[in-house]
Design a protein around this motif. Structure first.
Motif, short mmCIF file in Angstrom:
data_model
loop_
_atom_site.label_atom_id
_atom_site.label_comp_id
_atom_site.label_asym_id
_atom_site.label_seq_id
_atom_site.Cartn_x
_atom_site.Cartn_y
_atom_site.Cartn_z
N THR A 215 0.71 -1.37 -0.01
CA THR A 215 -0.22 0.25 -0.19
C THR A 215 0.40 1.35 0.00
N TYR A 216 2.13 0.27 0.10
CA TYR A 216 3.07 2.38 0.27
C TYR A 216 2.69 2.92 -1.57
N SER A 217 3.15 4.37 -1.35
CA SER A 217 2.55 5.05 -2.70
C SER A 217 3.55 4.56 -3.95
N ASN A 218 4.65 4.39 -2.91
CA ASN A 218 5.81 4.24 -4.22
C ASN A 218 5.95 2.40 -4.50
N PRO A 219 5.76 2.33 -5.40
CA PRO A 219 6.24 0.58 -6.16
C PRO A 219 7.20 -0.40 -5.55
N MET A 220 7.97 0.26 -5.27
CA MET A 220 9.19 -0.02 -6.70
C MET A 220 9.79 -0.61 -4.24
N VAL B 23 11.21 -12.74 -10.72
CA VAL B 23 10.83 -12.60 -12.18
C VAL B 23 9.69 -11.68 -12.92
N ASP B 24 8.27 -11.69 -11.43
CA ASP B 24 7.23 -10.97 -11.73
C ASP B 24 7.48 -10.30 -10.91
N ALA B 25 8.08 -9.57 -10.00
CA ALA B 25 9.00 -8.46 -9.11
C ALA B 25 9.28 -7.96 -10.51
N LEU B 26 10.79 -7.86 -10.56
CA LEU B 26 11.77 -7.57 -11.98
C LEU B 26 10.64 -6.93 -13.07
N ARG B 27 9.94 -8.34 -13.65
CA ARG B 27 9.27 -7.23 -14.85
C ARG B 27 7.10 -5.81 -14.34
N GLU B 28 7.82 -6.56 -13.83
CA GLU B 28 6.55 -4.96 -12.99
C GLU B 28 7.69 -4.04 -12.87
N ASN C 166 8.27 -0.41 -15.00
CA ASN C 166 7.13 0.89 -14.51
C ASN C 166 6.91 2.16 -15.73
N PRO C 167 5.71 2.38 -15.72
CA PRO C 167 5.39 3.70 -16.50
C PRO C 167 6.49 5.17 -16.37
N ILE C 168 7.11 5.54 -14.85
CA ILE C 168 7.39 6.35 -15.03
C ILE C 168 8.89 6.52 -15.31
#
Length: 359
Positions: free
Chosen positions: A191-196, A249-254, A258-260
């Motif tokens: 839920t944190y604002s920065n998905p990283m 792999v899923d986390a790295l792919r997202e 990253n669109p920004i």
């Protein structure tokens, strides 16, 4: 034969000129001391065991630390430079006025014991320093002496740090992550604002990579087709290739999608530009501290995710060599300090083994 002369200030100066040796001189308060020193020094020269102690007598520990930080520490990784400068200030404060020649094992042992006992705070309460903290401070001092002897050519007969006991290393942390705790902290991170932060935490738990290894990743290091990450700069300086679980792999792919993502950096996890306009790795420590406090896990460090990952590798049946290849541990001893198996899991495994028919 040495020449003993009285100086205008009233002291006595002994000067030795001997073929094959540079001119050696030293000043004493008493004539008798000058004569004794000259006799001993000439005898050492005759036997070929004389060591030029003057440079070591003139250089203080504080001066030696300045030179070490400039010539040796400067060549190390940025994180190591920061920690060594901090330890150097501790050594400078306690031992800086000593010359290298007068710093004896007894003095260093007293420094060790005082650090372990701790300095009193404003309330008069002593806060002991961790064994490993003192061990690293002594390791820096010991390497300084090694460099001074081997590279700087200072007249030191031995390394005094090698003559004292080092504090025993502390026991490895045994903090494991329960299923409930894992759900709480990862739900909060999600839920944190920065998905990283969510991606970084997931990769740490899935791969056992260190936080710095993750945050400095560049796109060129990741191969999702082959499911591997190539690490070039690691804590122990040895490059390694880390296999990726499907979760990693899923986390790295997202993260890669990253669109920004800015076009001015190849970093996967990037921060805002600094005053010089350069982007550096994403810094998440403050956010992590706030999140783990909010979910009641103040004692859980981010590095414990690495402990948890390595322990899970072992529980899944990977050999020590296979786990070390993934985690990058140089020795099995260090690997064991990071690996903690749950007793209840071992009980279940024992039950499985005992239920098998004997042949």
């Amino acid at each position: 034969m040495a020449t003993i002369v009285k100086t205008p200030s009233g002291t006595w100066k002994a000067v030795i000129r001997k073929t094959g040796w540079p001119t050696t001189a030293k000043t004493f308060r008493l004539k008798r001391d000058a004569e004794d020193w000259a006799r001993r020094t000439e005898d050492e020269m005759v036997r070929g065991v004389h060591i030029q102690r003057s440079p070591a007598e003139r250089m203080t520990v504080s001066q030696a630390l300045d030179r070490y930080l400039k010539e040796v520490t400067h060549t190390k990784r940025p994180t190591t430079q920061v920690s060594e400068r901090r330890r150097a200030e501790v050594l400078r404060s306690a031992l800086g006025a000593y010359s290298l020649a007068t710093l004896t094992p007894e003095v260093i042992a007293q420094f060790r014991d005082k650090r372990l006992a701790g300095d009193p705070n404003k309330a008069g309460i002593r806060i002991p320093r961790a064994n490993n903290t003192v061990r690293l401070e002594l390791a820096l001092l010991g390497h300084l002496f090694t460099v001074a002897i081997k590279e700087w050519g200072l007249g030191l007969p031995y390394n005094p740090v090698l003559s004292i006991r080092r504090p025993a290393p502390g026991a490895g942390r045994e903090r494991r992550l329960s299923p409930d705790e894992e759900k709480r902290i990862f739900d909060a991170v999600a839920t944190y604002s920065n998905p990283m932060l969510r991606w970084i935490a997931r990769i740490a738990l899935e791969t056992g990579m260190r936080s710095a290894e993750i945050t400095t990743l560049r796109r060129s290091q990741v191969d999702l087709k082959r499911r591997i990450v190539r690490l070039v700069e690691t804590k122990n300086t040895l490059p390694r290739t880390v296999p990726l679980t499907t979760g990693a792999v899923d986390a790295l792919r997202e993260a890669l999608e990253n669109p920004i993502r800015p076009i001015d950096t190849d970093l996967i996890f990037f921060g805002e530009p600094g005053k010089d306009g350069r982007r550096r790795p994403y810094t998440f420590n403050k956010a992590w501290l706030e999140i783990k406090a909010a979910v009641g896990l103040k004692d859980f460090r981010f590095h414990d995710l690495r402990h948890e990952a390595v322990s899970r590798f072992v529980e899944k049946g990977l050999s020590d060599q296979e786990v070390a290849a993934i985690s990058g541990h140089k020795s099995m001893q260090m690997l064991k300090r990071y690996t903690h198996l749950r007793a209840e899991d071992l009980v279940a495994k024992l039950d499985q083994l005992s239920s098998k028919p004997r042949t």
